[in-house]
Scaffold this motif. Structure first.
Motif, short mmCIF file in Angstrom:
data_model
loop_
_atom_site.label_atom_id
_atom_site.label_comp_id
_atom_site.label_asym_id
_atom_site.label_seq_id
_atom_site.Cartn_x
_atom_site.Cartn_y
_atom_site.Cartn_z
N THR A 89 0.81 -1.22 0.00
CA THR A 89 0.00 0.00 0.00
C THR A 89 0.84 1.28 0.00
O THR A 89 0.29 2.37 -0.09
CB THR A 89 -0.93 0.03 1.23
N ALA A 90 2.15 1.14 0.06
CA ALA A 90 3.03 2.31 0.22
C ALA A 90 2.94 3.32 -0.92
O ALA A 90 3.17 4.51 -0.71
CB ALA A 90 4.47 1.85 0.41
N GLN A 91 2.59 2.88 -2.11
CA GLN A 91 2.57 3.78 -3.27
C GLN A 91 1.20 4.37 -3.56
O GLN A 91 1.05 5.11 -4.53
CB GLN A 91 3.11 3.05 -4.51
N ILE A 92 0.20 4.08 -2.75
CA ILE A 92 -1.13 4.64 -2.97
C ILE A 92 -1.12 6.12 -2.57
O ILE A 92 -0.78 6.44 -1.44
CB ILE A 92 -2.20 3.89 -2.16
N PRO A 93 -1.51 7.03 -3.48
CA PRO A 93 -1.54 8.44 -3.10
C PRO A 93 -2.63 8.72 -2.07
O PRO A 93 -3.71 8.14 -2.12
CB PRO A 93 -1.82 9.17 -4.41
N ILE A 94 -2.32 9.60 -1.13
CA ILE A 94 -3.24 9.96 -0.06
C ILE A 94 -3.48 11.47 -0.09
O ILE A 94 -2.54 12.25 -0.10
CB ILE A 94 -2.69 9.57 1.33
N VAL A 95 -4.76 11.85 -0.12
CA VAL A 95 -5.16 13.25 0.02
C VAL A 95 -5.82 13.36 1.38
O VAL A 95 -6.81 12.69 1.65
CB VAL A 95 -6.13 13.68 -1.10
N VAL A 96 -5.25 14.16 2.26
CA VAL A 96 -5.80 14.37 3.59
C VAL A 96 -6.84 15.48 3.52
O VAL A 96 -6.57 16.56 2.99
CB VAL A 96 -4.69 14.72 4.61
N VAL A 97 -8.04 15.20 4.03
CA VAL A 97 -9.12 16.18 4.13
C VAL A 97 -9.43 16.29 5.62
O VAL A 97 -9.89 15.32 6.22
CB VAL A 97 -10.37 15.73 3.34
N THR A 98 -9.15 17.44 6.22
CA THR A 98 -9.27 17.54 7.67
C THR A 98 -9.73 18.91 8.14
O THR A 98 -9.47 19.92 7.49
CB THR A 98 -7.92 17.18 8.34
N ALA A 99 -10.41 18.92 9.28
CA ALA A 99 -10.78 20.17 9.95
C ALA A 99 -9.72 20.52 10.99
O ALA A 99 -9.75 21.61 11.56
CB ALA A 99 -12.14 20.01 10.62
N LYS A 100 -8.80 19.62 11.25
CA LYS A 100 -7.76 19.81 12.27
C LYS A 100 -6.81 20.92 11.86
O LYS A 100 -6.39 20.99 10.71
CB LYS A 100 -7.00 18.49 12.44
N ASP A 101 -6.47 21.80 12.80
CA ASP A 101 -5.42 22.78 12.57
C ASP A 101 -4.10 22.06 12.73
O ASP A 101 -3.75 21.63 13.84
CB ASP A 101 -5.52 23.94 13.58
N LEU A 102 -3.38 21.90 11.65
CA LEU A 102 -2.14 21.13 11.68
C LEU A 102 -0.99 21.95 12.24
O LEU A 102 -0.75 23.08 11.80
CB LEU A 102 -1.79 20.62 10.29
N THR A 103 -0.28 21.37 13.18
CA THR A 103 0.91 22.00 13.75
C THR A 103 2.09 21.72 12.83
O THR A 103 2.00 20.89 11.91
CB THR A 103 1.21 21.42 15.14
N THR A 104 3.18 22.37 13.08
CA THR A 104 4.41 22.11 12.32
C THR A 104 4.81 20.65 12.48
O THR A 104 5.21 20.00 11.51
CB THR A 104 5.55 23.04 12.82
N GLN A 105 4.66 20.12 13.70
CA GLN A 105 4.98 18.71 13.96
C GLN A 105 4.07 17.79 13.16
O GLN A 105 4.52 16.79 12.60
CB GLN A 105 4.87 18.41 15.46
N ILE A 142 2.13 12.03 1.86
CA ILE A 142 0.81 12.33 1.31
C ILE A 142 0.95 13.22 0.08
O ILE A 142 1.98 13.88 -0.10
CB ILE A 142 -0.11 13.01 2.35
N LEU A 143 -0.09 13.24 -0.72
CA LEU A 143 -0.08 14.05 -1.94
C LEU A 143 -0.48 15.48 -1.65
O LEU A 143 0.11 16.42 -2.16
CB LEU A 143 -1.04 13.42 -2.95
N GLU A 144 -1.50 15.68 -0.81
CA GLU A 144 -2.08 17.01 -0.59
C GLU A 144 -2.82 17.04 0.74
O GLU A 144 -3.31 16.02 1.21
CB GLU A 144 -3.05 17.32 -1.73
N ILE A 145 -2.92 18.23 1.34
CA ILE A 145 -3.76 18.46 2.51
C ILE A 145 -4.84 19.44 2.10
O ILE A 145 -4.53 20.52 1.58
CB ILE A 145 -2.97 19.03 3.70
N VAL A 146 -6.10 19.07 2.30
CA VAL A 146 -7.23 19.94 1.98
C VAL A 146 -7.98 20.20 3.28
O VAL A 146 -8.44 19.27 3.93
CB VAL A 146 -8.18 19.27 0.95
N GLY A 147 -8.07 21.47 3.68
CA GLY A 147 -8.78 21.83 4.90
C GLY A 147 -10.28 21.82 4.67
O GLY A 147 -10.76 22.30 3.64
#
Length: 124
Positions: free
Chosen positions: A57-73, A82-87
């Motif tokens: 599964t390592a090569q499957i692209p992942i688009v994160v869709v989240t309401a979470k405020d992402l920290t630098t960490q 991941i491919l992209e982060i969508v808020g």
């Protein structure tokens, strides 16, 4: 259950937990995963780590869709996996579908790196 999306012949598999998402990804090896970070049982960060640590599964692209405020960490933890982060706050259906089409049009059937989206193809 299996649903269809706006793209031609694009079934969508839905997972209600991170654990179920990992199981579906391993079983069907979708062309793309749309992933929420805040899920029951296993969170999205753990899903990303589990999928990236599994050669199947390592090569499957992942688009994160989240309401979470992402920290630098948080961003460092996801970087390169991941491919992209969508808020969710600024979610734009057109932009999201553009990311899906971009991922699926990549060489190798879109494979570069909640719900699991992709072609329903059982493996194993």
């Amino acid at each position: 259950g299996v649903q269809t999306c706006a793209l031609p012949i694009c079934p969508v598999l839905r997972a209600l937990s991170g654990r179920e998402g990992i199981e579906l990804a391993r079983r069907f090896r979708p062309d793309l995963i749309a992933l929420d970070l805040e899920m029951p049982e296993v969170n999205g960060f753990e899903v990303v780590e589990a999928l990236k640590d599994d050669a199947s599964t390592a090569q499957i692209p992942i688009v994160v869709v989240t309401a979470k405020d992402l920290t630098t960490q948080d961003r460092k933890r996801l970087n390169g996996h991941i491919l992209e982060i969508v808020g969710k706050a600024e979610f734009d259906h057109g932009r999201f579908m553009g990311e899906v089409q971009r991922a699926l049009s990549r060489p190798g059937g879109g494979r570069i790196n909640g719900d699991v989206a992709g072609n329903e193809r059982p493996h194993g």
